[in-house]
Design an enzyme around this catalytic site. Structure first.
Site, PDB file in Angstrom:
ATOM      1  N   SER A 146       0.822  -1.204   0.000  1.00 26.52           N
ATOM      2  CA  SER A 146       0.000   0.000   0.000  1.00 26.52           C
ATOM      3  C   SER A 146       0.859   1.257   0.000  1.00 26.52           C
ATOM      4  O   SER A 146       0.472   2.270  -0.581  1.00 26.52           O
ATOM      5  CB  SER A 146      -0.892   0.031   1.247  1.00 26.52           C
ATOM      6  OG  SER A 146      -1.754  -1.070   1.249  1.00 26.52           O
TER       7      SER A 146
ATOM      8  N   HIS B 212      -0.651  -2.700  -7.579  1.00 23.68           N
ATOM      9  CA  HIS B 212      -1.412  -2.441  -6.347  1.00 23.68           C
ATOM     10  C   HIS B 212      -2.914  -2.629  -6.582  1.00 23.68           C
ATOM     11  O   HIS B 212      -3.575  -1.775  -7.173  1.00 23.68           O
ATOM     12  CB  HIS B 212      -1.104  -1.020  -5.841  1.00 23.68           C
ATOM     13  CG  HIS B 212      -1.814  -0.690  -4.573  1.00 23.68           C
ATOM     14  ND1 HIS B 212      -2.565   0.449  -4.392  1.00 23.68           N
ATOM     15  CD2 HIS B 212      -1.918  -1.383  -3.407  1.00 23.68           C
ATOM     16  CE1 HIS B 212      -3.081   0.446  -3.182  1.00 23.68           C
ATOM     17  NE2 HIS B 212      -2.699  -0.650  -2.564  1.00 23.68           N
TER      18      HIS B 212
ATOM     19  N   GLU C  81      -3.333  -0.008  -9.484  1.00 27.42           N
ATOM     20  CA  GLU C  81      -2.243   0.948  -9.737  1.00 27.42           C
ATOM     21  C   GLU C  81      -1.018   0.177 -10.243  1.00 27.42           C
ATOM     22  O   GLU C  81      -0.651  -0.869  -9.689  1.00 27.42           O
ATOM     23  CB  GLU C  81      -1.905   1.722  -8.466  1.00 27.42           C
ATOM     24  CG  GLU C  81      -2.964   2.767  -8.144  1.00 27.42           C
ATOM     25  CD  GLU C  81      -2.706   3.507  -6.848  1.00 27.42           C
ATOM     26  OE1 GLU C  81      -2.724   4.745  -6.851  1.00 27.42           O
ATOM     27  OE2 GLU C  81      -2.491   2.832  -5.814  1.00 27.42           O
TER      28      GLU C  81
ATOM     29  N   ASN D 267      -3.716   5.841  -2.098  1.00 30.42           N
ATOM     30  CA  ASN D 267      -3.511   5.851  -0.647  1.00 30.42           C
ATOM     31  C   ASN D 267      -2.931   7.161  -0.143  1.00 30.42           C
ATOM     32  O   ASN D 267      -3.135   7.523   1.019  1.00 30.42           O
ATOM     33  CB  ASN D 267      -2.649   4.669  -0.214  1.00 30.42           C
ATOM     34  CG  ASN D 267      -3.488   3.409  -0.070  1.00 30.42           C
ATOM     35  OD1 ASN D 267      -4.641   3.484   0.331  1.00 30.42           O
ATOM     36  ND2 ASN D 267      -2.925   2.277  -0.423  1.00 30.42           N
TER      37      ASN D 267
END
Ligand SMILES: NC(=O)c1ccc[n+]([C@@H]2O[C@H](COP(=O)([O-])OP(=O)(O)OC[C@H]3O[C@@H](n4cnc5c(N)ncnc54)[C@H](O)[C@@H]3O)[C@@H](O)[C@H]2O)c1
Length: 293
Positions: A128, A149, A161, A200
Site C-alpha cells: 500500500s 497495487h 495501480e 492511498n
C-alpha cells in the site's frame, strides 16, 4: 495491445502469489477466474486448508449471485495450487507478493524470491505505501520489479495501480499493463513510485482524520460513517473502511507515508496505534471500530 503499444513477449499464464490474507486470496481468485494457472505460497501449514476454503467461499458467493456458473467456479478452483515452499514458484512468469505491510518481511521475501525465480520472471508487490524501489533493491533484478497495487475486495474493484520505478524496464511495465488490462480485465492506473502512489496518498490522511474525530470525542464512528455515506454518497464510511482494510494495514501505510513525506497529517493517531497493539485489527480479528463477533 495496451495504449497502442504491442507487447512482444509471451502473455503471462503462470502466476505465483505469496500471502493468503484478504489481498493474496483475492488476487488468486481473480487470476484463476481469468484462466491463469496460479500457485499460492503460504507460510503456515494450516493455510493449506484455510486459504482454499476462503477462496471457495468467495467463489460460491459469486455463484449464488449468478455472476459465475458452477462450472466456471470448478474450473477456477482446479487452476489453483498451493505450496509452503517458495522454491515451488520457480516456474512462474510473474510473482505477486501480498504479505503483511512490513518492510523487513517484504525485503526478506524479495531477496528469497530473487534466488528461486527464473532470471526473466517479473516480481511485483501489492504494497500500500512502501516504495517499490526499496523492494527492487533487495533483488539482483530491479529492472524486473514493479508495483501492482490491487484494491480490496480484489474481485470487485476495477482499479489496479501500476508502479514502475526509475529502474524498471519499459518492456516489463508494458507486459504488466497488458496483464492488468487484457488478462485480468482491470483498469491500470500508471503512477510514480512515491509512498501511497495516487490513491492511498489521498485516502490514508482522510481515514486518519476520521479516526482523530472519534479519538477527540468530537463524534462517534457510527455518526462519522453516516455522514460520509449519506452526505457524500460513499458506499462505506471511513471507520467501516478502516475495519475492512485492517487497522494494522492502515497504521503501517500511515507510518510509510510519514516516513516519506514527514507531513503531520500522515502520523498515525495514538488511538489507531493502541487498537493495533491490542489486536483490534478490524473485520479480520473480529473487532475494530465495530464488533464483528
Ligand atoms: N487490506 C487492504 O485493503 C489492502 C489493499 C491494497 C493493498 N494491500 C496490501 O496488500 C498486502 C497484504 O495485505 P492483506 O490485507 O492481505 O494482509 P494480511 O495481513 O491480511 O495478510 C497477509 C498474509 O501473509 C501471510 N504471510 C506473512 N508472512 C508470510 C511469508 N513470509 N510468506 C507467505 N505468507 C506470509 C500471513 O500469514 C497472512 O495470511 C499488504 O502489503 C497491504 O498493504 C492491502
Amino acid at each position: 495491445m495496451t495504449n497502442g503499444v504491442a507487447t512482444t513477449a509471451h502473455p503471462i499464464e503462470r502466476v505465483g502469489v505469496v500471502g493468503s490474507g484478504a489481498m493474496g486470496a483475492g488476487i488468486v481468485e481473480l487470476c484463476a477466474v481469468r484462466g491463469l494457472d496460479v500457485r499460492l505460497a503460504v507460510s503456515r501449514e494450516s493455510s493449506l486448508t484455510s486459504a482454499p476454503q476462503r477462496i471457495a467461499a468467495s467463489l460460491n458467493r459469486r455463484v449464488a449471485k449468478q455472476k459465475l456458473t458452477e462450472d466456471e467456479r470448478d474450473a477456477a478452483l482446479a487452476r489453483i495450487s498451493l505450496t509452503t515452499d517458495l522454491a515451488d514458484l520457480g516456474d512462474r512468469q510473474l510473482v505477486i507478493e501480498a504479505v503483511p505491510e512490513d518492510e523487513s518481511i517484504k525485503l526478506d521475501l524479495f531477496a528469497t524470491l530473487d534466488k528461486v525465480l527464473e532470471p526473466d520472471a517479473i516480481l511485483a508487490s501489492t504494497t500500500s505505501a512502501i516504495t517499490i524501489t526499496k523492494l527492487a533493491r533487495a533483488t539482483t533484478r530491479p529492472q524486473r520489479v514493479l508495483g501492482i497495487h490491487f484494491f480490496n475486495p480484489v474481485v470487485a474493484m476495477p482499479l489496479v495501480e501500476l508502479v514502475p520505478t526509475l529502474l524498471t524496464d519499459q518492456d516489463v511495465s508494458r507486459r504488466a499493463e497488458s496483464f492488468i488490462a487484457d488478462t485480468l480485465d482491470r483498469r491500470p492506473l500508471p503512477t510514480q513510485d512515491r509512498s501511497g502512489f495516487v490513491v492511498n496518498a489521498l485516502l490514508v490522511p482522510y481515514l486518519l482524520s476520521a479516526i482523530r474525530m472519534v479519538e477527540s470525542g468530537f463524534s462517534s464512528a457510527e455518526l462519522v460513517d453516516q455522514g460520509m455515506e449519506l452526505g457524500c454518497a460513499h458506499p462505506m464510511g471511513p471507520l467501516r473502511l478502516c475495519d475492512m482494510i485492517g487497522l494494522d494495514v492502515v497504521a503501517a501505510a500511515a507510518d510509510a507515508l510519514y516516513g516519506e513525506f514527514k507531513e503531520p497529517l500522515y502520523t498515525p493517531p495514538p488511538l489507531l496505534s493502541r487498537m493495533v497493539e491490542s489486536g483490534f485489527l478490524g473485520r479480520k480479528s473480529g473487532r475494530g471500530f465495530y464488533d464483528y463477533a
